[in-house]
Scaffold this motif. Sequence first.
Motif, PDB file in Angstrom:
ATOM      1  N   LEU A  37       0.829  -1.211   0.000  1.00 40.29           N
ATOM      2  CA  LEU A  37       0.000   0.000   0.000  1.00 40.29           C
ATOM      3  C   LEU A  37       0.861   1.257   0.000  1.00 40.29           C
ATOM      4  N   SER A  38       1.975   1.202   0.743  1.00 41.01           N
ATOM      5  CA  SER A  38       2.864   2.371   0.776  1.00 41.01           C
ATOM      6  C   SER A  38       3.455   2.632  -0.599  1.00 41.01           C
ATOM      7  N   VAL A  39       3.847   1.538  -1.263  1.00 39.93           N
ATOM      8  CA  VAL A  39       4.420   1.706  -2.610  1.00 39.93           C
ATOM      9  C   VAL A  39       3.383   2.287  -3.563  1.00 39.93           C
ATOM     10  N   VAL A  40       2.153   1.784  -3.462  1.00 32.66           N
ATOM     11  CA  VAL A  40       1.078   2.303  -4.314  1.00 32.66           C
ATOM     12  C   VAL A  40       0.816   3.778  -4.019  1.00 32.66           C
ATOM     13  N   ALA A  41       0.769   4.116  -2.711  1.00 35.69           N
ATOM     14  CA  ALA A  41       0.531   5.508  -2.335  1.00 35.69           C
ATOM     15  C   ALA A  41       1.639   6.421  -2.834  1.00 35.69           C
ATOM     16  N   VAL A  42       2.882   5.923  -2.695  1.00 38.14           N
ATOM     17  CA  VAL A  42       4.006   6.729  -3.176  1.00 38.14           C
ATOM     18  C   VAL A  42       3.936   6.903  -4.678  1.00 38.14           C
ATOM     19  N   LEU A  43       3.580   5.837  -5.374  1.00 29.51           N
ATOM     20  CA  LEU A  43       3.473   5.944  -6.828  1.00 29.51           C
ATOM     21  C   LEU A  43       2.360   6.903  -7.239  1.00 29.51           C
ATOM     22  N   VAL A  44       1.209   6.795  -6.540  1.00 28.38           N
ATOM     23  CA  VAL A  44       0.088   7.700  -6.867  1.00 28.38           C
ATOM     24  C   VAL A  44       0.466   9.145  -6.569  1.00 28.38           C
ATOM     25  N   PHE A  45       1.030   9.374  -5.373  1.00 34.46           N
ATOM     26  CA  PHE A  45       1.414  10.730  -5.016  1.00 34.46           C
ATOM     27  C   PHE A  45       2.502  11.259  -5.940  1.00 34.46           C
ATOM     28  N   GLY A  46       3.463  10.394  -6.264  1.00 32.65           N
ATOM     29  CA  GLY A  46       4.529  10.824  -7.164  1.00 32.65           C
ATOM     30  C   GLY A  46       4.002  11.153  -8.548  1.00 32.65           C
ATOM     31  N   GLY A  47       3.060  10.314  -9.031  1.00 33.96           N
ATOM     32  CA  GLY A  47       2.471  10.615 -10.326  1.00 33.96           C
ATOM     33  C   GLY A  47       1.694  11.925 -10.311  1.00 33.96           C
ATOM     34  N   TYR A  48       0.928  12.125  -9.208  1.00 32.64           N
ATOM     35  CA  TYR A  48       0.178  13.385  -9.109  1.00 32.64           C
ATOM     36  C   TYR A  48       1.132  14.575  -9.014  1.00 32.64           C
ATOM     37  N   TRP A  49       2.175  14.433  -8.208  1.00 37.32           N
ATOM     38  CA  TRP A  49       3.103  15.571  -8.064  1.00 37.32           C
ATOM     39  C   TRP A  49       3.814  15.865  -9.382  1.00 37.32           C
ATOM     40  N   PHE A  50       4.215  14.789 -10.101  1.00 32.74           N
ATOM     41  CA  PHE A  50       4.948  14.997 -11.335  1.00 32.74           C
ATOM     42  C   PHE A  50       4.058  15.605 -12.421  1.00 32.74           C
ATOM     43  N   SER A  51       2.797  15.206 -12.455  1.00 36.08           N
ATOM     44  CA  SER A  51       1.910  15.689 -13.518  1.00 36.08           C
ATOM     45  C   SER A  51       1.191  16.982 -13.155  1.00 36.08           C
ATOM     46  N   THR A  52       0.922  17.184 -11.855  1.00 31.82           N
ATOM     47  CA  THR A  52       0.097  18.339 -11.462  1.00 31.82           C
ATOM     48  C   THR A  52       0.680  19.112 -10.288  1.00 31.82           C
ATOM     49  N   GLY A  53       0.985  18.427  -9.224  1.00 32.39           N
ATOM     50  CA  GLY A  53       1.331  19.088  -7.968  1.00 32.39           C
ATOM     51  C   GLY A  53       2.495  20.053  -8.067  1.00 32.39           C
TER      52      GLY A  53
END
Length: 384
Positions: A37-53
């Motif tokens: 779950l942590s890996v998934v969360a990091v991937l989701v957050f990283g994807g959001y940060w890279f594309s939008t955040g």
Amino acid sequence: MNIAVEKPPLAADQQQRKAPLPTLTRRRLALYATGGLSVVAVLVFGGYWFSTGRFLETTDDAYVRADWVALSPRVAGYVAQVEVDDDQAVKAGDVLVRLQNRDYQARRDQAEAGVAEAQAALTAAQASQQVAVERINQQQQAILQAESAVHSAEAERRRSELDMQRYQGLVRDNAATVQRLESANANAIQARAALQSAQARQREQQSQLAMAKAQALLAEAQIKQRSAALASAKARHALADQDTQDTVIRAPIDGVVGQRRVRAGQYVVPGQPLLAVVPLHQTYVVANYKETQLAHMRPGQPVEISIDSFSSQHLRGRVASFSPASGNVFALLPSDNATGNFTKIVQRFPVRILLDQAEGGVQVLPGMSVVTTVDTRGEPADEQ
């Protein structure tokens, strides 16, 4: 009879599977699940940060503003009537306050009388100038007549002198009597006197012409003087009329009345704050962003606005402009860092944000605290 009954092997396997797992095995599964779950969360957050955040710049140091107008009287006087109440919506041109205008109306009437008097004096001066012009024309005609009389007298003098000369010759030749010579001599003397009289009348007419021209110049000077007096009287009348109009204070813009400090019967003076008109339809947001957040900001980029009073609703806006200097530069007492114990502090720059049309009937009031988020991916409006 005792019969030994053996359990089938299949039933034994089922019992082993139903037996509880060891504690170590459960911990290991939980660790694996948490890690996944942590890996998934990091991937989701990283994807959001890279594309939008990474393109979003946010600050909560932002407030709603409006260019409200404080109204003050231009003339002194007692307040006759206050036409509006607190928090009342008004339109541009609506009457807000009326001052007693009796004194100002009397001054305006006095100024009107002064204008009429100056106009009459100017008319009299113009008439005097016209009389002087007519007199000049009359004198010019009189001079022409005097010149004709001089020419006639000159001709008569020459004729009489010639007659006298002829009779002198005739008397020497005894062809005429002495009496006729004396008569010719007398006629010559009369002709010379008539010539001198005509010349005197001519000089007199010329003198009167000079006097008429001087009167014309005087009349012209009086016209200029009266014209200046009339202009001054009209200026005084305009000031008196303006003062009378200024006893009625009107709303300069559409908005809502606030800070109403004026009351009926109160004596007010020029420049004294009476009330304010706040244009609620022209509100905007001033967000104080750190200087490190301005690198990719441009006018026209979209902004998401969250108002503290309506946290469940989000408004939209656009970056309008940037302040030419930080807030510290425009402060009443700006800081001076030219000291030995210098500490670097990140400065903030005011960014003006214009609101789009409000949704859901949200009443945005000046002074409200907001949170603004600028999407720096948005292209400026003038580049689209």
